[in-house]
Design an enzyme around this catalytic site. Sequence first.
Site, PDB file in Angstrom:
ATOM      1  N   ARG A  17      39.905  19.379  22.308  1.00  0.00           N
ATOM      2  CA  ARG A  17      39.589  20.679  22.904  1.00  0.00           C
ATOM      3  C   ARG A  17      39.772  21.761  21.852  1.00  0.00           C
ATOM      4  O   ARG A  17      40.236  21.485  20.741  1.00  0.00           O
ATOM      5  CB  ARG A  17      40.524  20.955  24.079  1.00  0.00           C
ATOM      6  CG  ARG A  17      42.002  20.821  23.689  1.00  0.00           C
ATOM      7  CD  ARG A  17      42.929  21.262  24.781  1.00  0.00           C
ATOM      8  NE  ARG A  17      44.312  20.866  24.545  1.00  0.00           N
ATOM      9  CZ  ARG A  17      45.166  21.488  23.748  1.00  0.00           C
ATOM     10  NH1 ARG A  17      44.770  22.548  23.062  1.00  0.00           N
ATOM     11  NH2 ARG A  17      46.411  21.066  23.598  1.00  0.00           N
ATOM     12  N   GLU A  69      58.754   8.058  19.929  1.00  0.00           N
ATOM     13  CA  GLU A  69      58.637   7.856  18.495  1.00  0.00           C
ATOM     14  C   GLU A  69      59.853   8.441  17.788  1.00  0.00           C
ATOM     15  O   GLU A  69      60.602   9.228  18.360  1.00  0.00           O
ATOM     16  CB  GLU A  69      57.349   8.483  17.957  1.00  0.00           C
ATOM     17  CG  GLU A  69      57.219   9.969  18.187  1.00  0.00           C
ATOM     18  CD  GLU A  69      55.837  10.503  17.840  1.00  0.00           C
ATOM     19  OE1 GLU A  69      54.874   9.726  17.874  1.00  0.00           O
ATOM     20  OE2 GLU A  69      55.730  11.694  17.541  1.00  0.00           O
ATOM     21  N   HIS A 118      59.293  22.412  21.283  1.00  0.00           N
ATOM     22  CA  HIS A 118      58.068  21.712  20.883  1.00  0.00           C
ATOM     23  C   HIS A 118      56.815  22.505  21.236  1.00  0.00           C
ATOM     24  O   HIS A 118      55.712  21.972  21.235  1.00  0.00           O
ATOM     25  CB  HIS A 118      58.005  20.313  21.510  1.00  0.00           C
ATOM     26  CG  HIS A 118      59.283  19.563  21.350  1.00  0.00           C
ATOM     27  ND1 HIS A 118      59.727  19.129  20.124  1.00  0.00           N
ATOM     28  CD2 HIS A 118      60.226  19.210  22.247  1.00  0.00           C
ATOM     29  CE1 HIS A 118      60.896  18.525  20.282  1.00  0.00           C
ATOM     30  NE2 HIS A 118      61.217  18.568  21.548  1.00  0.00           N
ATOM     31  N   LYS A 140      47.815   9.408  23.943  1.00  0.00           N
ATOM     32  CA  LYS A 140      48.458   9.366  22.622  1.00  0.00           C
ATOM     33  C   LYS A 140      48.662   7.932  22.165  1.00  0.00           C
ATOM     34  O   LYS A 140      48.558   7.622  20.972  1.00  0.00           O
ATOM     35  CB  LYS A 140      49.786  10.116  22.666  1.00  0.00           C
ATOM     36  CG  LYS A 140      49.645  11.627  22.831  1.00  0.00           C
ATOM     37  CD  LYS A 140      51.003  12.293  22.793  1.00  0.00           C
ATOM     38  CE  LYS A 140      50.884  13.805  22.829  1.00  0.00           C
ATOM     39  NZ  LYS A 140      50.342  14.317  24.074  1.00  0.00           N
TER      40      LYS A 140
END
Length: 641
Positions: A294, A202, A237, A118
């Site tokens: 993917r 973040e 999440h 990421k």
Amino acid sequence: MSTLTTLLVANRGEIACRVMRTAKAMGLTTVAVHSAIDRDARHSREADIRVDLGGSKATESYLQIDKIIAAAHASGAQGIHPGYGFLSENAGFARAIEAAGLIFLGPPASAIDAMGSKSAAKALMETAGVPLVPGYHGEAQDLETFRAACERIGYPVLLKATAGGGGKGMKVVEHVDQLAEALASAQREALSSFGNGQMLVEKYLLKPRHVEIQVFADQQGHCLYLNERDCSIQRRHQKVVEEAPAPGLSVEQRKAMGEAAVRAAQAIGYVGAGTVEFLLDARGEFFFMEMNTRLQVEHPVTEAITGLDLVAWQIRVAQGEALPISQEQVPLIGHAIEVRLYAEDPANDFLPATGHLALYRESASGPGRRVDSGVGQGDSVSPFYDPMLGKLIAWGEDREQARLRLLGMLDEFAVGGIKTNLGFLRRIIGHPAFAAAELDTGFIPRYQDELLPVPGELSDEFWQAAGSAFMQSLPAGEGPWADTRGFRAGLPAEVSLHLSCNGQDRRVTVGEDVPRLCGERLLIDHHGVRHSHLAVRREGTLFLRWDGEMHGVSLFDPIAAVEANQSHQGGLTAPMNGSIVRVLVEVGQAVEAGTQLVVLEAMKMEHSIRAPKAGVVKALFCQEGEMVAEGCALVELETAD
């Protein structure tokens, strides 16, 4: 490129079954790999060839690259489809497949490297001019670095595993006091799930929507975006509901996000199916989150609105074929909604559930109705893997038709013997705010009281209905009304039963004038209105659907009740089957209320056992690395009262 005739699927569950379905339709021979405990799992049963990898945990089986490549050679497979999760975004796996002379049904290893991290992906997007959420994506992983970054960004923040997805290794931190524990736990989860504990942090945006773009690229350099999906409704999440297209997205927004996603894919030489994920705020601005290299869990809704088979495209593109259509030819037809069916307990913080599927009945497939699942009746759900059982997908000419069709499918679906989120999904899809497409990632917390009502005492009407259905469902010779044709002379006019359900018990008197069990439907007449309830007997238990929930009703066992009560006395117990990954206290240690005592891992997620009150640890009944059963005492805590 060699011709692909035999395909190995390096995965399990519903995605393995789904990939094999298309592969078989294309005339390919299918190969399943399985762990020792998955020998008789559905994906193993449905494959033409199966190879035993041994072991129980994913680290001993589905994450063993050498074993999977050896299985491909032994079975004669020329290609390997990774599914999602496990090794699907592992660049080393892609390289090993290529080195073995096999076809990888995924992007080049270099693309996985570029987007699999990421942090690296965000740096690439920054160079490309795509807006980013404020955060820290650096190499330093010590607590002080993260503490300084969080202070600069401002709380709340979101910790994320750089190598992962699916909610694993992801924690929201509201205050600096929570950071150390959250970071350590997220790193352990990431290491366990992906073999990489690297983290980023973040800014946690308020009321964002999660909108993602499906991209597809061939080996000739062509790349398309196949519209978008809204995946805003999440818990922990982890996506729960996905739909396509995203409600309220303008043509201009779709084009801007789609073209940005294509630029990202082309910048890394992408091939195959991928997803570029964005956060869309209330002002219509979008921020790059990550790229998943993917096939996604939610790909069926894209297939529903385009009429395309993305797995078939993967198979063809991997063999060198070009994309069959241009961007202008990408269809967008109607609307589709998908829900994920999990073995979990929504009433207990969504803790994963394990056990035996005594009853498992899927809603009927047909036009606009699709079920992708990886289990069948009689299967067992283990603590070693992700708890998703399957997905229900509905398509309609518009969103409301799709929503109503999905509600009908949820009403037909029946699972007994294990806790699931089926009723929870029904409440989401039926909620007025969902019907109005008022979507953002805070949907579930906002409507928690309605979506997750506190279980109360079962009603008198329920117990009477349960008693009637229980008596009438008894096998021949076991009850006065086993022959459901009605009251028989010479038998008692009333029968008393002591029943148990959901930890409650009740004595019920059943008379001859009872609701009628007709097949598997309990028919109850009330003021001229007839109500029908699903009532199915399996393995000594009556499964009765009541108020949208499936309840397991059995005869009360006083000995079992005493044993269950004794097992919970004097100790904090395991909320589910799992593995002890950390014991954080010692006998004699004083602890405050809320202190983390033991960390349990189940289905790739960590769960903390905490002290409910201040006290002293009197005894420990577990050790690190040990498997424990649900209800097993772990810690005995001596408190002042």
